[in-house]
Design a protein around this motif. Structure first.
Motif, PDB file in Angstrom:
ATOM      1  N   VAL A   1       0.839  -1.206   0.000  1.00 59.85           N
ATOM      2  CA  VAL A   1       0.000   0.000   0.000  1.00 59.85           C
ATOM      3  C   VAL A   1       0.870   1.250   0.000  1.00 59.85           C
ATOM      4  O   VAL A   1       0.588   2.225  -0.705  1.00 59.85           O
ATOM      5  CB  VAL A   1      -0.987  -0.017   1.193  1.00 59.85           C
ATOM      6  CG1 VAL A   1      -1.679   1.320   1.353  1.00 59.85           C
ATOM      7  CG2 VAL A   1      -2.018  -1.124   0.999  1.00 59.85           C
ATOM      8  N   GLY A   2       1.954   1.236   0.770  1.00 61.29           N
ATOM      9  CA  GLY A   2       2.870   2.375   0.765  1.00 61.29           C
ATOM     10  C   GLY A   2       3.481   2.605  -0.607  1.00 61.29           C
ATOM     11  O   GLY A   2       3.588   3.741  -1.079  1.00 61.29           O
TER      12      GLY A   2
ATOM     13  N   VAL B   1       1.041   4.290  -3.059  1.00 63.14           N
ATOM     14  CA  VAL B   1       0.944   5.741  -2.916  1.00 63.14           C
ATOM     15  C   VAL B   1       2.005   6.442  -3.759  1.00 63.14           C
ATOM     16  O   VAL B   1       1.732   7.429  -4.442  1.00 63.14           O
ATOM     17  CB  VAL B   1       1.058   6.151  -1.428  1.00 63.14           C
ATOM     18  CG1 VAL B   1       1.155   7.647  -1.273  1.00 63.14           C
ATOM     19  CG2 VAL B   1      -0.118   5.607  -0.637  1.00 63.14           C
TER      20      VAL B   1
ATOM     21  N   TYR C   1       1.578   5.384  -7.801  1.00 62.73           N
ATOM     22  CA  TYR C   1       0.385   5.919  -8.466  1.00 62.73           C
ATOM     23  C   TYR C   1       0.737   7.150  -9.303  1.00 62.73           C
ATOM     24  O   TYR C   1       0.378   7.242 -10.473  1.00 62.73           O
ATOM     25  CB  TYR C   1      -0.699   6.274  -7.437  1.00 62.73           C
ATOM     26  CG  TYR C   1      -1.864   7.010  -8.057  1.00 62.73           C
ATOM     27  CD1 TYR C   1      -2.903   6.310  -8.636  1.00 62.73           C
ATOM     28  CD2 TYR C   1      -1.913   8.399  -8.074  1.00 62.73           C
ATOM     29  CE1 TYR C   1      -3.961   6.973  -9.231  1.00 62.73           C
ATOM     30  CE2 TYR C   1      -2.969   9.073  -8.658  1.00 62.73           C
ATOM     31  CZ  TYR C   1      -3.993   8.362  -9.231  1.00 62.73           C
ATOM     32  OH  TYR C   1      -5.040   9.012  -9.820  1.00 62.73           O
TER      33      TYR C   1
ATOM     34  N   ASP D   1      -1.671  -0.682  -9.742  1.00 55.08           N
ATOM     35  CA  ASP D   1      -1.355  -0.811  -8.318  1.00 55.08           C
ATOM     36  C   ASP D   1      -2.253  -1.839  -7.637  1.00 55.08           C
ATOM     37  O   ASP D   1      -1.794  -2.622  -6.803  1.00 55.08           O
ATOM     38  CB  ASP D   1      -1.465   0.547  -7.629  1.00 55.08           C
ATOM     39  CG  ASP D   1      -0.319   1.474  -8.013  1.00 55.08           C
ATOM     40  OD1 ASP D   1       0.748   0.965  -8.392  1.00 55.08           O
ATOM     41  OD2 ASP D   1      -0.494   2.701  -7.944  1.00 55.08           O
TER      42      ASP D   1
END
Length: 99
Positions: free
Chosen positions: A20-21, A24, A27, A52
């Protein structure tokens, strides 16, 4: 049904948190790359989210299969590789244009 150790869930949770990091950060790179390739801003956003999400969901699918004692699906492994290659390609492209 076999009992899964808590450390396994901690590993999966940690892997997803890292993913998830990275989402970010990547993206923006993927979105910029798609716009430079001619995509409309809304299309670039969809492409970035899709790439992603492919990585995150593949990690989750592989982890789930292993947690229930199954072999991870080939499609999940392939999707993970495709997602990693796509996001790495966008990152390399953007780094090269800033040299």
């Amino acid at each position: 049904m076999r009992k899964v150790p808590y450390s396994y869930y901690a590993t999966i949770t940690g892997s997803l948190a890292i993913a998830v990091g990275l989402v970010v950060v990547s993206y923006g790179h993927i979105r910029t790359f798609a716009i430079e390739a001619g995509a409309a801003p809304w299309e670039a956003a969809v492409i970035a989210v899709t790439v992603d999400a492919l990585v995150v969901l593949s990690i989750a699918a592989i982890g789930h299969a292993r947690s229930v004692g199954h072999k991870p699906p080939g499609m999940a492994k392939t999707a993970l590789i495709v997602g990693i290659v796509a996001t790495t390609g966008a990152n390399i492209h953007l780094s090269l244009i800033h040299i």
